[in-house]
Design a protein around this motif. Structure first.
Motif, PDB file in Angstrom:
ATOM      1  N   GLY A  48      -6.399   8.081  17.998  1.00  0.00           N
ATOM      2  CA  GLY A  48      -5.338   8.970  18.461  1.00  0.00           C
ATOM      3  C   GLY A  48      -3.938   8.609  18.013  1.00  0.00           C
ATOM      4  N   ILE A  49      -3.861   7.670  17.099  1.00  0.00           N
ATOM      5  CA  ILE A  49      -2.528   7.289  16.598  1.00  0.00           C
ATOM      6  C   ILE A  49      -2.168   8.197  15.429  1.00  0.00           C
ATOM      7  N   ARG A  50      -1.017   8.833  15.519  1.00  0.00           N
ATOM      8  CA  ARG A  50      -0.616   9.770  14.466  1.00  0.00           C
ATOM      9  C   ARG A  50       0.267   9.054  13.459  1.00  0.00           C
ATOM     10  N   GLN A  51      -0.281   8.896  12.270  1.00  0.00           N
ATOM     11  CA  GLN A  51       0.451   8.153  11.244  1.00  0.00           C
ATOM     12  C   GLN A  51       1.757   8.850  10.887  1.00  0.00           C
ATOM     13  N   LYS A  52       1.735  10.185  11.009  1.00  0.00           N
ATOM     14  CA  LYS A  52       2.940  10.929  10.644  1.00  0.00           C
ATOM     15  C   LYS A  52       4.099  10.645  11.593  1.00  0.00           C
ATOM     16  N   LEU A  53       3.778  10.071  12.744  1.00  0.00           N
ATOM     17  CA  LEU A  53       4.854   9.698  13.659  1.00  0.00           C
ATOM     18  C   LEU A  53       5.276   8.247  13.451  1.00  0.00           C
ATOM     19  N   VAL A  54       4.345   7.435  12.994  1.00  0.00           N
ATOM     20  CA  VAL A  54       4.647   6.013  12.805  1.00  0.00           C
ATOM     21  C   VAL A  54       5.468   5.795  11.539  1.00  0.00           C
ATOM     22  N   ALA A  55       5.051   6.456  10.471  1.00  0.00           N
ATOM     23  CA  ALA A  55       5.699   6.204   9.182  1.00  0.00           C
ATOM     24  C   ALA A  55       7.212   6.469   9.199  1.00  0.00           C
ATOM     25  N   PRO A  56       7.676   7.579   9.788  1.00  0.00           N
ATOM     26  CA  PRO A  56       9.133   7.790   9.797  1.00  0.00           C
ATOM     27  C   PRO A  56       9.886   6.683  10.526  1.00  0.00           C
ATOM     28  N   VAL A  57       9.283   6.177  11.595  1.00  0.00           N
ATOM     29  CA  VAL A  57       9.940   5.084  12.325  1.00  0.00           C
ATOM     30  C   VAL A  57      10.123   3.890  11.411  1.00  0.00           C
ATOM     31  N   VAL A  58       9.073   3.578  10.682  1.00  0.00           N
ATOM     32  CA  VAL A  58       9.120   2.411   9.796  1.00  0.00           C
ATOM     33  C   VAL A  58      10.161   2.606   8.693  1.00  0.00           C
TER      34      VAL A  58
END
Lengths: 299, 535
Positions: free
Chosen positions: A185-195
Motif C-alpha cells: 500500500g505504499i505509493r511510490q508516486k508520493l514518496v519520490a517527490p518527497v525525496v
C-alpha cells in the motif's frame, strides 16, 4: 600541537562539506536508485536567487535564503514529476541529473540583471566574526561553525526520518523492493517527490552555507561534488554513518598531507582516487551479488 | 538489477569526473555554458554581410549565422568533442567539461556549411581560391598536404592560393581560446579581444582583398585538448596560421608543433617560457617568470618583504613562477619560506593560510586565477589573518572583477600586468577599448585581452605588408624583423630571428579602496625585467 589542532579543525570543516553533499546523494540513491549529480547546478539556482532577492531587491538575509531553498525544493518536485517519472530506468534519470547540472551552471549568464559574471559576493550577517581557537593559532568564522552545526542537524534529522518515521519507512520500503512496497500500500508516486524535494533543498542549503565562506559562483559545489561522489562509495551508497566517516577521512587525509607533507606535491589530490580504488576493490572482491545485497541493507 | 546497472554507471561517472578533474578540467568548475548574449549581439550587429570572419561563440550559445556572414566554428577540442576524431562527446571523461563543448560540437557541421565568401572545408579553400596564378606556378596547395615554408609548387601564385589556407579571397586562421574548463567563465574574454581586432580588420576591408576566416576552438585551458584542436586545425582544416592564442597551456606545447610544421603562431600569450624557444612562435605578452622577477624585486625593495609564501596553480608555468620569485628575492636577502600547489577543488587555500599565519610570513605571492585567489583571501579573512604586506600575484589576478570579490581583506594586493593598467586610461588604451567593446561590450579588460588585441594587430599588419603573395615563410620572415611595433598599450614590440622575447615589461597595479568599492590602481611601471633571458 598547533598543527594537529589545525589539521583537525580544517579537516572537520571540509569533511562537513563533503558529508552534506554526499548525504543528499545517498538519500536519493537509496530511495530511488538514481544518482543525483545535479547538486552543483541546483545550488547555483538557489544561491543566485537568494543573492538576487537579498542584494538586488533588498530582502532580509534569512527570508532570501529561505526563498532560494524553497525554489530548489520546487525544482526538485518539478524535476521528479516531469523528468524522472517519465524515464523508465534509474540510469536514464541519472543522466538527466547530469544534464540539469550543466544547464543550471550556465543559468548565471542568462539572466541579464545578474551581470553576466560567474560569481557574486554573498555575505551572511555573520561576516567578519570569528572565534579564536586556543593553542591553534587559528580562528574559525561563525559561518564555518554554522556549517558544522547544520551538518550535525541534517545527519541526525535524516537518520531519524529514515529510521523512526513512517515516511522514512516508506522510503526504505520503496528502495528495498518497489513491488513489495506497492503491495503493502505504499505509493511510490508520493514518496519520490518527497525525496527529490528534500535532496534539491539540501543542495540549496549547502550552497547557502558555503557562499559566505568562499564565494557564490556558478561552480560553488561542483568541485566538492566530485569528492562527495567518492565518499558515497565508502558508505556503499546507502549507509549515512559510513558516508560521513568517509567524508571526514578524506578531508583529514587531504589536510594532513598538506600540512605535514607539504613537499610531497600531488599526494593531496590523489587521495580521492586512492580511496575510490581501495573501496571498489574491497567491494567488488565480494562479488556482484554482495553489491546487490548491500543496496537493500538497512541504514 | 536496476540498482546494479545504476551502480555501474555511478562507478563510470565518478571515475570519469575525477579523471577529468585531475586532468585540469576540474571540469565543470567554471565550465558553464557561458551565454554571451550581449557579446554575440555586438558581434552580429557589427558583422557585415559577406564578411569572412567566423564570429563564433562558445558552446550551446553558438551564434546563429548571420545572413551572408561566415560561420561560427567553435568546437570543443577534447576527444569526442568537435572536430577531434577520437572518442565521443559523451565519454565519461568529457562528461563534466560543460555542455558547451558538446553543443558546439553538434553545431559544427551545420555552421561550417553556412560559410560566406570564405569559410569552408579544406577542400573548398583551394577550389575557391584558385584564382590568379603566376605563369609557371601551380594552381595552389594540395588540400591535405600542408606545404611547409614557402609558397607551394615551383612558382608562386599571387592573389590566389599562395599557400595552405589561402585563397583568392580568404586566409584561414586558427584561433584557440578558453571557453570552458576551470577558467572558462572569464577565459573567453581573453579570446574575444583578439577576435574583435580580427573582425575589425575584416570590417575595414580585410587583408588586401582577402577576408580572414577565423576558425575558433576551445581548449578548456587544457594543453591536451588544445593540441587536439591545433592538430585538427592544421591537418584537417589546413589553416594558414595561428593567431592570438591566449592560453598558456596550449601555446606552450603548440610552439614545437608550429616549428615542426612551419606554421606561424603570431601573438602567443607568452606566459610560458617554452614559447620563447620557438622560431615560428611570436609571443607578445610577458612571461610569468618576468612577472615573478619584478614582483619579487618590488616587494623586496619597496615593501621590505623578506619571508614569502607562494601558492600556485600546479602547472609548469606556476612552478617556473615560484622558482623565478625565489631567485630574485634571494638577491635581496629574502626567502620563499614555503610554497604550495593549488588545484581548483581542494582545501589547499585553508591549509596554506594556516601555515602562513604560523610561519609569520611577510607577503603571500600567488600564481592563481581570480577564483582561487578570492577563496584564498576570503579564507584568510575567515581566519582573521592578513600578511604584513598583503598579497601579490601574477597577471592571473589582474581582472576587473577580482577586487569586488576579495573585499576589504584583498586591499593592498599587488598584481602584475604586461600592459598599461586600465586606470591609466591612455589614448592607446581608449583606442583598444573602443575596438574591443564595439564587438564585445561587456568584456573584462585584463592583461590578455590586451595581449590578444596586440597579437591580432601585429598579425593583421604583417599580413597587409605581404601584399598579395601571402605565404607562411614570408609572414614569419616579416614578423621576425618587426621593429618597434607601436601597440599603444605600453611596450612596443620588436622581434629578431632567435630573439622572440619581445615584452619584458611589467606594470604593477594595487587593489585600493575607491569610495565603497575596491579597484586596481596603477602603482608602478613600466618595469623592465633585467633578469630575463635574452632569447
Amino acid at each position: 600541537m598547533t598543527k594537529l589542532i589545525q589539521t583537525l579543525i580544517i579537516g572537520l570543516e571540509y569533511g562537513c562539506v563533503y558529508s552534506l553533499i554526499a548525504m543528499g546523494m545517498v538519500l536519493v540513491y537509496r530511495t530511488t536508485g538514481v544518482l543525483n549529480i545535479a547538486h552543483g547546478g541546483i545550488g547555483v539556482l538557489a544561491g543566485f536567487i537568494a543573492w538576487d532577492l537579498n542584494t538586488l531587491r533588498g530582502w532580509p538575509y534569512f527570508p532570501a535564503i529561505g526563498a532560494g531553498i524553497l525554489v530548489a525544493v520546487a525544482a526538485g518536485l518539478l524535476f521528479e514529476r516531469f523528468i524522472v517519472r517519465r524515464l523508465a530506468a534509474p540510469a536514464l534519470a541519472t543522466v538527466a541529473t547530469l544534464a540539469l547540472f550543466l544547464l543550471l551552471q550556465g543559468l548565471v549568464f542568462v539572466v541579464p540583471w545578474w551581470g553576466n559574471t560567474w560569481g557574486q559576493v554573498f555575505n551572511s550577517p555573520f561576516a567578519n566574526k570569528q572565534v579564536a581557537i586556543p593553542g591553534a593559532d587559528y580562528s574559525v568564522s561563525w559561518d564555518q561553525l554554522i556549517l558544522f552545526g547544520n551538518v550535525l542537524l541534517f545527519f541526525a534529522g535524516l537518520y531519524f526520518i529514515l529510521r523512526r518515521t513512517r515516511v522514512g519507512l516508506a522510503m526504505r520500503a520503496v528502495s528495498d523492493d518497489p513491488t513489495a512496497a506497492r503491495l503493502m500500500g505504499i505509493r511510490q508516486k508520493l514518496v519520490a517527490p518527497v525525496v527529490w524535494g528534500l535532496a534539491f533543498g539540501l543542495s540549496g542549503l549547502t550552497t547557502m552555507l558555503l557562499a559566505p565562506i568562499l564565494l557564490l559562483d556558478n561552480t560553488s559545489l561542483t568541485a566538492f561534488t566530485l569528492k562527495a561522489l567518492t565518499v558515497t562509495f565508502v558508505g556503499g551508497l546507502i549507509s549515512l554513518p559510513l558516508t560521513v566517516l568517509g567524508a571526514i577521512t578524506l578531508s583529514m587525509l587531504e589536510v594532513s598531507t598538506q600540512l605535514y607533507l607539504p613537499n610531497v606535491k600531488g599526494l593531496s589530490d590523489a587521495w580521492p582516487f586512492l580511496i575510490l580504488i581501495v573501496v571498489l576493490v574491497a567491494r567488488f572482491a565480494r562479488g556482484t551479488k554482495a553489491l546487490e545485497d548491500t543496496a537493500v541493507a538497512p541504514a | 538489477m536496476a540498482y546494479l546497472g545504476s551502480r555501474r554507471l555511478f562507478v563510470l561517472l565518478t571515475a570519469g569526473a575525477l579523471a577529468s578533474a585531475a586532468c585540469g578540467g576540474s571540469a565543470a568548475q567554471r565550465a558553464a555554458l557561458k551565454v554571451q548574449s550581449q557579446n554575440q549581439a555586438g558581434t552580429n550587429a557589427a558583422a557585415p554581410g559577406g564578411g569572412g570572419y567566423s564570429g563564433g561563440d562558445a558552446g550551446a550559445s553558438a551564434a546563429p549565422a548571420e545572413a551572408g556572414a561566415a560561420t561560427s566554428d567553435v568546437a570543443g577540442s577534447s576527444p569526442g568533442a568537435g572536430a577531434s576524431s577520437s572518442g565521443s562527446a559523451a565519454s565519461p571523461a568529457a562528461g563534466s567539461n560543460s555542455a558547451a563543448k558538446s553543443s558546439s560540437a553538434a553545431a559544427q557541421p551545420a555552421t561550417r556549411s553556412a560559410a560566406g565568401s570564405s569559410g569552408g572545408s579544406g577542400a573548398q579553400s583551394s577550389g575557391a581560391g584558385a584564382g590568379k596564378v603566376l605563369p609557371g606556378g601551380s594552381s595552389g596547395p594540395t588540400p591535405g598536404a600542408p606545404t611547409p615554408g614557402g609558397p607551394p609548387g615551383a612558382g608562386s601564385a599571387v592573389g590566389g592560393a599562395t599557400d595552405v589556407g589561402v585563397t583568392a579571397n580568404s586566409i584561414k586562421v586558427g584561433h584557440i581560446g578558453i571557453y570552458s574548463g576551470p577558467v572558462g567563465s572569464f577565459g573567453d574574454d581573453l579570446s574575444y579581444a583578439g577576435r574583435a581586432k580580427l573582425q575589425e580588420i575584416n570590417d575595414s576591408g580585410g587583408i588586401n582583398g582577402r577576408k580572414l576566416d577565423v576558425l575558433v576552438r576551445d581548449d578548456a585551458w587544457d594543453g591536451t585538448k588544445g593540441m587536439n584542436a591545433a592538430r585538427d586545425l592544421v591537418e584537417r582544416e589546413h589553416i594558414f596560421a595561428f593567431c592570438c592564442i591566449m592560453s598558456v597551456n596550449t601555446s606552450d606545447p603548440l610552439t614545437p608543433y608550429a616549428d615542426e610544421h612551419k606554421i606561424p603562431h603570431i601573438g602567443a600569450d607568452g606566459w610560458g617560457e617554452p614559447q620563447y624557444k620557438g622560431a615560428w612562435t611570436f609571443p607578445v605578452s610577458a612571461s610569468a617568470v618576468t612577472e615573478a622577477h619584478m614582483l619579487a624585486k618590488y616587494q623586496a625593495e619597496k615593501q621590505g618583504a623578506k619571508r614569502v609564501a607562494i601558492i600556485y596553480i600546479n602547472n609548469p608555468t606556476g612552478r617556473a613562477y615560484v622558482k623565478a620569485y625565489e631567485e630574485v628575492i634571494k638577491k635581496f636577502n629574502g626567502e620563499v619560506v614555503f610554497s604550495q600547489p593549488a588545484t581548483f577543488d581542494d582545501p589547499g587555500t585553508t591549509t596554506f593560510i594556516a601555515q602562513a599565519r604560523t610561519q609569520n610570513i611577510d607577503t603571500i605571492s600567488t600564481y592563481l586565477d581570480p577564483g582561487i585567489f578570492t577563496r584564498l583571501v576570503r579564507e584568510a579573512a575567515a581566519q582573521n589573518y592578513k600578511p604584513k604586506n598583503a598579497f601579490s600575484g601574477a597577471a592571473g589576478l589582474y581582472f576587473q572583477v577580482t577586487p569586488n570579490f576579495t573585499g576589504p581583506n584583498g586591499e593592498g594586493t599587488i598584481a602584475a600586468t604586461h600592459w598599461v593598467t586600465n586606470d591609466m586610461d591612455t589614448p592607446g588604451y581608449r583606442a583598444y577599448k573602443a575596438v574591443v567593446e564595439k564587438y564585445y561590450p561587456k568584456i573584462d579588460h585584463s592583461t590578455w585581452t590586451k595581449g590578444g588585441f596586440v597579437g591580432a594587430s601585429i598579425f593583421g599588419n604583417a599580413l597587409k605588408s605581404l601584399g598579395l603573395e601571402v605565404t607562411r615563410q614570408r609572414l614569419k620572415d616579416t614578423v621576425d624583423t618587426l621593429s618597434n611595433f607601436e601597440t599603444g598599450l605600453g611596450p612596443n614590440i620588436s622581434f629578431s630571428p632567435g630573439h622572440h622575447r619581445a615584452n619584458k615589461t611589467i606594470y604593477l597595479a594595487q587593489i585600493q579602496r575607491s569610495g565603497d568599492k575596491f579597484e586596481f590602481k596603477y602603482i608602478a611601471g613600466p618595469l623592465v625585467d633585467e633578469y630575463a633571458e635574452t632569447n
